[in-house]
Design a protein around this motif. Structure first.
Motif, PDB file in Angstrom:
ATOM      1  N   ASP A 117      -2.083  -6.373  -4.102  1.00 23.26           N
ATOM      2  CA  ASP A 117      -0.828  -6.871  -3.529  1.00 23.26           C
ATOM      3  C   ASP A 117      -0.996  -7.310  -2.070  1.00 23.26           C
ATOM      4  N   GLU A 118      -1.854  -8.296  -1.864  1.00 27.83           N
ATOM      5  CA  GLU A 118      -2.119  -8.814  -0.514  1.00 27.83           C
ATOM      6  C   GLU A 118      -1.751 -10.295  -0.406  1.00 27.83           C
ATOM      7  N   ALA A 119      -0.697 -10.711  -1.121  1.00 27.14           N
ATOM      8  CA  ALA A 119      -0.318 -12.119  -1.125  1.00 27.14           C
ATOM      9  C   ALA A 119      -0.039 -12.647   0.277  1.00 27.14           C
ATOM     10  N   ALA A 120       0.567 -11.828   1.122  1.00 32.11           N
ATOM     11  CA  ALA A 120       0.924 -12.282   2.463  1.00 32.11           C
ATOM     12  C   ALA A 120      -0.297 -12.456   3.358  1.00 32.11           C
ATOM     13  N   ALA A 121      -1.335 -11.674   3.133  1.00 28.93           N
ATOM     14  CA  ALA A 121      -2.516 -11.701   4.003  1.00 28.93           C
ATOM     15  C   ALA A 121      -3.593 -12.671   3.534  1.00 28.93           C
ATOM     16  N   SER A 133      -2.698  -6.290  -8.910  1.00 29.62           N
ATOM     17  CA  SER A 133      -1.609  -6.826  -8.086  1.00 29.62           C
ATOM     18  C   SER A 133      -0.453  -7.330  -8.947  1.00 29.62           C
ATOM     19  N   THR A 134       0.750  -7.198  -8.418  1.00 28.44           N
ATOM     20  CA  THR A 134       1.943  -7.695  -9.102  1.00 28.44           C
ATOM     21  C   THR A 134       2.664  -8.755  -8.272  1.00 28.44           C
ATOM     22  N   ASP A 135       2.051  -9.179  -7.161  1.00 28.52           N
ATOM     23  CA  ASP A 135       2.702 -10.126  -6.263  1.00 28.52           C
ATOM     24  C   ASP A 135       2.084 -11.521  -6.304  1.00 28.52           C
ATOM     25  N   GLY A 136       1.263 -11.780  -7.320  1.00 26.55           N
ATOM     26  CA  GLY A 136       0.656 -13.099  -7.441  1.00 26.55           C
ATOM     27  C   GLY A 136      -0.585 -13.296  -6.602  1.00 26.55           C
ATOM     28  N   SER A 137      -1.168 -12.216  -6.099  1.00 23.56           N
ATOM     29  CA  SER A 137      -2.356 -12.322  -5.249  1.00 23.56           C
ATOM     30  C   SER A 137      -3.490 -13.088  -5.925  1.00 23.56           C
ATOM     31  N   ALA A 138      -3.726 -12.800  -7.195  1.00 22.76           N
ATOM     32  CA  ALA A 138      -4.843 -13.443  -7.897  1.00 22.76           C
ATOM     33  C   ALA A 138      -4.653 -14.955  -7.957  1.00 22.76           C
ATOM     34  N   ASP A 139      -3.437 -15.416  -8.247  1.00 21.91           N
ATOM     35  CA  ASP A 139      -3.172 -16.855  -8.327  1.00 21.91           C
ATOM     36  C   ASP A 139      -3.345 -17.515  -6.971  1.00 21.91           C
ATOM     37  N   ASP A 145     -11.959  -5.715   4.127  1.00 24.86           N
ATOM     38  CA  ASP A 145     -10.599  -5.492   3.653  1.00 24.86           C
ATOM     39  C   ASP A 145      -9.865  -6.819   3.566  1.00 24.86           C
ATOM     40  N   CYS A 146      -8.874  -6.846   2.686  1.00 23.87           N
ATOM     41  CA  CYS A 146      -8.162  -8.089   2.391  1.00 23.87           C
ATOM     42  C   CYS A 146      -6.756  -8.085   2.984  1.00 23.87           C
ATOM     43  N   ASP A 147      -6.515  -7.248   4.002  1.00 29.16           N
ATOM     44  CA  ASP A 147      -5.166  -7.075   4.535  1.00 29.16           C
ATOM     45  C   ASP A 147      -4.962  -7.696   5.908  1.00 29.16           C
ATOM     46  N   ALA A 148      -5.917  -8.505   6.365  1.00 26.81           N
ATOM     47  CA  ALA A 148      -5.862  -9.201   7.659  1.00 26.81           C
ATOM     48  C   ALA A 148      -6.029  -8.260   8.849  1.00 26.81           C
ATOM     49  N   SER A 149      -6.499  -7.038   8.616  1.00 27.56           N
ATOM     50  CA  SER A 149      -6.788  -6.137   9.734  1.00 27.56           C
ATOM     51  C   SER A 149      -8.168  -6.410  10.330  1.00 27.56           C
ATOM     52  N   LEU A 150      -9.022  -7.063   9.555  1.00 30.30           N
ATOM     53  CA  LEU A 150     -10.378  -7.404   9.993  1.00 30.30           C
ATOM     54  C   LEU A 150     -10.617  -8.883   9.758  1.00 30.30           C
ATOM     55  N   ASP A 151     -11.292  -9.512  10.681  1.00 30.09           N
ATOM     56  CA  ASP A 151     -11.513 -10.954  10.644  1.00 30.09           C
ATOM     57  C   ASP A 151     -12.837 -11.278   9.961  1.00 30.09           C
ATOM     58  N   PRO A 152     -12.799 -11.861   8.746  1.00 23.26           N
ATOM     59  CA  PRO A 152     -14.053 -12.213   8.060  1.00 23.26           C
ATOM     60  C   PRO A 152     -14.898 -13.202   8.847  1.00 23.26           C
ATOM     61  N   GLY A 153     -14.280 -13.910   9.793  1.00 23.30           N
ATOM     62  CA  GLY A 153     -15.032 -14.850  10.598  1.00 23.30           C
ATOM     63  C   GLY A 153     -16.081 -14.185  11.474  1.00 23.30           C
ATOM     64  N   GLY A 176       1.364  -5.834   5.668  1.00 24.17           N
ATOM     65  CA  GLY A 176       1.814  -4.995   4.564  1.00 24.17           C
ATOM     66  C   GLY A 176       1.512  -3.534   4.790  1.00 24.17           C
ATOM     67  N   THR A 177       1.661  -2.733   3.729  1.00 25.65           N
ATOM     68  CA  THR A 177       1.492  -1.280   3.806  1.00 25.65           C
ATOM     69  C   THR A 177       0.147  -0.861   3.248  1.00 25.65           C
ATOM     70  N   SER A 178      -0.526   0.038   3.964  1.00 23.40           N
ATOM     71  CA  SER A 178      -1.828   0.521   3.504  1.00 23.40           C
ATOM     72  C   SER A 178      -1.696   1.305   2.204  1.00 23.40           C
ATOM     73  N   LYS A 179      -2.626   1.061   1.279  1.00 21.62           N
ATOM     74  CA  LYS A 179      -2.630   1.804   0.012  1.00 21.62           C
ATOM     75  C   LYS A 179      -3.458   3.077   0.106  1.00 21.62           C
ATOM     76  N   VAL A 180      -4.237   3.235   1.184  1.00 25.59           N
ATOM     77  CA  VAL A 180      -5.132   4.388   1.287  1.00 25.59           C
ATOM     78  C   VAL A 180      -4.753   5.287   2.448  1.00 25.59           C
ATOM     79  N   THR A 181      -4.764   4.771   3.662  1.00 33.09           N
ATOM     80  CA  THR A 181      -4.570   5.621   4.840  1.00 33.09           C
ATOM     81  C   THR A 181      -3.279   5.322   5.584  1.00 33.09           C
ATOM     82  N   GLY A 182      -2.300   4.753   4.908  1.00 35.55           N
ATOM     83  CA  GLY A 182      -1.037   4.453   5.565  1.00 35.55           C
ATOM     84  C   GLY A 182      -0.189   5.677   5.851  1.00 35.55           C
ATOM     85  N   THR A 183      -0.492   6.801   5.204  1.00 34.50           N
ATOM     86  CA  THR A 183       0.269   8.031   5.413  1.00 34.50           C
ATOM     87  C   THR A 183      -0.699   9.194   5.550  1.00 34.50           C
TER      88      THR A 183
END
Length: 236
Positions: free
Chosen positions: A19-23, A44-50, A87-95, A200-207
């Motif tokens: 669920d990383e459609a936004a990132a 994912s249920t938010d269309g990330s794959a598409d 990571d695919c959440d835009a916290s790290l820059d693949p560049g 978005g919200t972390s699935k692992v260490t967000g809490t």
């Protein structure tokens, strides 16, 4: 393992995704030119794959939930000599991945990790940072390797990674990689990378609860002591 000559473009980037459609647009835009993005959709249920497919990424579906399951599915689906994880959440820059790949290509390191440096308030919550610090200390006690971070951004040679025989399919996957690499006498290095607030919200260490579960998974990986040297893992 015999080290072959590799070009800087012979790299696959594994991006575990839930669920990383936004990132995804920002992340995929930052993949270095000529490299292949392998997005591993982990239910994912938010269309990330598409979205990933439309943006030119190779999409792999991994139905078994778990960070390690997604990472390993991407490793198996890759075919480049060098494989990176990010990571695919835009916290790290693949560049910034070329900076991690260069020591591997140059033969001075076998595994290079991105050591996260927070660039904004809230980028790295206190509970996640404390959990990371505790794990770094445990790694040093278990392997003698001193690390400042157990970061998810990393680079290594694909065949050597497969030779480590990684079995963890949950949050312990990145730690097991480091431990088994250390057991095989790999040269492990770190490079500083900026750490940004995730989208978005972390699935692992967000809490605190998520961090606790991740630490438990990783402690299990630390307790594993191979009885024999891992077949094919020693790359020199």
């Amino acid at each position: 393992m015999r080290v072959t000559h590799t070009t800087a473009s012979d790299v696959d980037v594994v991006l575990p995704c839930l669920d990383e459609a936004a990132a995804l647009p920002w992340v995929l835009e930052r993949i270095p030119a000529g490299w292949r993005a392998v997005v591993v959709d982990n239910g994912s249920t938010d269309g990330s794959a598409d979205i990933a497919r439309e943006l030119g990424a190779t999409v792999v579906h991994e139905p078994r939930r778990g960070f390690g399951a997604a990472c390993h599915a991407g490793l198996l689906a890759s075919h480049a000599e060098i494989v990176c994880f990010c990571d695919c959440d835009a916290s790290l820059d693949p560049g910034l991945l070329p900076g991690l790949v260069r020591p591997v290509l140059g033969g001075s390191a076998d595994l290079v990790l991105g050591r996260r440096r927070p660039r904004a308030r809230g980028a790295w919550p206190l509970h996640a940072r404390l959990g990371n610090l505790a794990l770094a200390r445990m790694i040093r006690g278990r392997t003698g390797v001193t690390l400042g971070d157990l970061g998810p951004m990393r680079a290594a040679r694909r065949e050597a990674l497969l030779g480590l025989g990684l079995t963890d399919r949950r949050s312990g996957y990145p730690l097991q990689m480091v431990v088994r690499a250390a057991d095989a006498d790999w040269r492990i290095e770190e490079r500083d990378v900026p750490y940004l607030p995730r989208t978005g919200t972390s699935k692992v260490t967000g809490t605190w609860r998520g961090t606790w579960h991740a630490v438990q998974d990783m402690r299990g990986a630390l307790r594993q002591r191979p009885d024999v040297r891992l077949q094919g893992a020693d790359i020199r």
